[in-house]
Scaffold this motif. Structure first.
Motif, PDB file in Angstrom:
ATOM      1  N   GLU A  99     -15.718 -18.434   8.845  1.00  0.00           N
ATOM      2  CA  GLU A  99     -16.088 -17.197   8.153  1.00  0.00           C
ATOM      3  C   GLU A  99     -15.820 -17.222   6.661  1.00  0.00           C
ATOM      4  O   GLU A  99     -16.427 -16.446   5.917  1.00  0.00           O
TER       5      GLU A  99
ATOM      6  N   THR B 219     -18.035 -26.084  19.537  1.00  0.00           N
ATOM      7  CA  THR B 219     -17.577 -26.016  20.922  1.00  0.00           C
ATOM      8  C   THR B 219     -18.330 -27.010  21.798  1.00  0.00           C
ATOM      9  O   THR B 219     -17.749 -27.636  22.701  1.00  0.00           O
TER      10      THR B 219
ATOM     11  N   ARG C  36     -19.991 -22.244  15.384  1.00  0.00           N
ATOM     12  CA  ARG C  36     -18.933 -22.266  16.407  1.00  0.00           C
ATOM     13  C   ARG C  36     -19.481 -22.793  17.727  1.00  0.00           C
ATOM     14  O   ARG C  36     -18.814 -23.566  18.409  1.00  0.00           O
ATOM     15  N   ARG C  37     -20.674 -22.399  18.100  1.00  0.00           N
ATOM     16  CA  ARG C  37     -21.285 -22.914  19.328  1.00  0.00           C
ATOM     17  C   ARG C  37     -21.438 -24.427  19.254  1.00  0.00           C
ATOM     18  O   ARG C  37     -21.151 -25.149  20.213  1.00  0.00           O
TER      19      ARG C  37
ATOM     20  N   ARG D 197     -11.479 -19.591  12.957  1.00  0.00           N
ATOM     21  CA  ARG D 197     -12.217 -18.445  12.423  1.00  0.00           C
ATOM     22  C   ARG D 197     -12.262 -18.477  10.896  1.00  0.00           C
ATOM     23  O   ARG D 197     -13.302 -18.181  10.292  1.00  0.00           O
TER      24      ARG D 197
ATOM     25  N   PRO E 149     -24.967 -19.664  10.054  1.00  0.00           N
ATOM     26  CA  PRO E 149     -24.317 -18.550  10.747  1.00  0.00           C
ATOM     27  C   PRO E 149     -23.043 -19.018  11.450  1.00  0.00           C
ATOM     28  O   PRO E 149     -23.030 -20.055  12.128  1.00  0.00           O
ATOM     29  N   ALA E 150     -21.969 -18.258  11.293  1.00  0.00           N
ATOM     30  CA  ALA E 150     -20.683 -18.651  11.872  1.00  0.00           C
ATOM     31  C   ALA E 150     -20.773 -18.813  13.383  1.00  0.00           C
ATOM     32  O   ALA E 150     -20.194 -19.748  13.958  1.00  0.00           O
ATOM     33  N   GLU E 151     -21.512 -17.938  14.033  1.00  0.00           N
ATOM     34  CA  GLU E 151     -21.624 -18.012  15.491  1.00  0.00           C
ATOM     35  C   GLU E 151     -22.330 -19.290  15.925  1.00  0.00           C
ATOM     36  O   GLU E 151     -21.935 -19.942  16.900  1.00  0.00           O
ATOM     37  N   THR E 152     -23.374 -19.678  15.174  1.00  0.00           N
ATOM     38  CA  THR E 152     -24.107 -20.906  15.505  1.00  0.00           C
ATOM     39  C   THR E 152     -23.223 -22.127  15.328  1.00  0.00           C
ATOM     40  O   THR E 152     -23.196 -23.026  16.181  1.00  0.00           O
TER      41      THR E 152
END
Length: 400
Positions: free
Chosen positions: A190, A210, A206-207, A186, A201-204
């Motif tokens: 972030e 992963t 991370r995907r 994280r 984007p952090a979510e992108t």
């Protein structure tokens, strides 16, 4: 704290170069190692060839230390005859130009080695800045997570499960280790990556990270990742480049030999720390890992990273061999000699070698061939292949 094997190499580089760049991801132990080296410099050591007296540690994420360097050359001139450690130097890239002038003036004055120890968590940023300003004046070393040579033999499975970041490996429980790794991921997403400049984007990201974990060791196919993320191929390649530059992902290139076969052209991508891999996939402990489909690829990546780091720095880049029909060798190293070592990796205690591996050995004309497995015994099998444990082969490589 576990003593790091890289310590003597850092000292050796400091005896040869005016500046030494110590690269590695965050929380890997760069600061601890640098502080230990700086603290070991006692007053009067400047009388020894290649040594600088004392040590001064400056953290460029600390506003007070950063303020001291607001006029870099003035302050740094005042700490002559001391080893200066500059931590997270990518936060103040303008210092590279100042360092060049200081080093050059000192070289003209007869001082050469061991003046600055520069720490950075982003290889791309540090190499670009220092490459422009300190070419010929700096030597580089990379500090990775703990590996099998740095821990007791009976803790190898813990190392594989938790990874080699010291706070994760040394945590009091698997739960505490998993919590640390989740916060590590994280923080990178972030805070650290946005501070380095990329607007992702952090979510992108991370995907994407992963997805790489799910395909550990797979051949890189940008279009497959791009479709899943809803971006174009160039964008997803930029994401991969970023994680490689941050020393979080290894890109292993295929080697090409003169055979009349269609060979793989795409690299393989491996998450470099097995603990981070397991955290991204939600694997809580060793028992869960052993029953997970990623166990085999995870062990393969763990072994490959261990062996590459153990091998001498003067090697040609490591690679793998694979044909279009699936004939392959997991890792190929060109060791001093020159000799070609071919290494197949198996997780089980009774490894079997398929016909494809033997065909591949003939293709690449390997001088030595090994099968690394999950046991400790060493024994020969037909065809001149040796079955060997991971620790023993790592120690053999390190001794070259």
């Amino acid at each position: 704290m576990i003593p790091r094997l890289l310590g003597p190499q850092v000292e050796e580089h400091l005896s040869l170069f005016p500046a030494v760049g110590l690269l590695g991801p965050r929380q890997v132990g760069k600061t601890t190692l640098a502080r230990a080296i700086a603290d070991s410099r006692e007053e009067g050591a400047h009388g020894e060839p290649g040594r600088v007296a004392g040590g001064l540690y400056l953290d460029l994420e600390n506003p007070a230390d950063l303020a001291r360097l607001a006029e870099g050359s003035g302050y740094l001139k005042g700490v002559k005859d001391r080893l200066v450690v500059l931590d997270e130097i990518q936060r103040a890239p303008e210092l590279f130009r100042e360092l060049r002038g200081i080093i050059d003036r000192r070289i003209w004055g007869g001082e050469q080695a061991g003046q600055f120890l520069i720490l950075g968590s982003a290889s791309l940023e540090l190499l670009r800045q220092s490459g422009e300003s300190l070419a010929g004046r700096i030597g580089y070393l990379e500090l990775g997570p703990l590996d099998v040579r740095e821990v007791e033999a009976d803790r190898l499975l813990r190392l594989w499960n938790r990874g080699g970041f010291p706070p994760s490996f040394l945590a009091p429980s698997d739960e505490a280790s998993a919590l640390w790794r989740e916060n590590f991921i994280r923080t990178y997403l972030e805070r650290d990556i946005p501070q380095l400049g990329p607007r992702i984007p952090a979510e992108t990201l991370r995907r994407f990270w992963t997805m790489l974990a799910h395909s550990q060791g797979g051949l890189w196919n940008a279009s497959t990742f791009a479709r899943s993320l809803g971006v174009d191929g160039k964008t997803v390649a930029r994401y991969a480049d970023l994680l490689v530059d941050l020393l979080l992902v290894r890109r292993l290139q295929p080697i090409h030999v003169n055979v009349r076969k269609r060979l793989a052209k795409s690299p393989r991508l491996y998450l470099r720390d097995s603990g981070v891999l397991h955290a991204l996939l939600g694997i809580p402990d060793l028992d869960y890992l052993l029953g997970h489909p990623v166990a085999g690829p995870s062990w393969e990546g763990f072994a490959i990273e261990t062996l590459i780091r153990a091998a001498p720095d003067r090697l040609t880049p490591p690679g793998f061999y694979r044909t279009a029909t699936g004939v392959e060798i997991d890792l190929i190293l060109e060791v001093p000699g020159p000799r070609r070592w071919a290494i197949e990796i198996k997780r089980g205690l009774a490894p079997r070698m398929g016909k494809g591996f033997r065909i591949a050995l003939e293709d690449v004309k390997a001088d030595r061939a090994f099968v690394v497995y999950g046991g400790d015994d060493r024994y020969p099998v037909r065809g001149g292949v040796e079955v060997i444990g991971l620790r023993e082969l790592a120690l053999e490589l390190a001794a070259l």
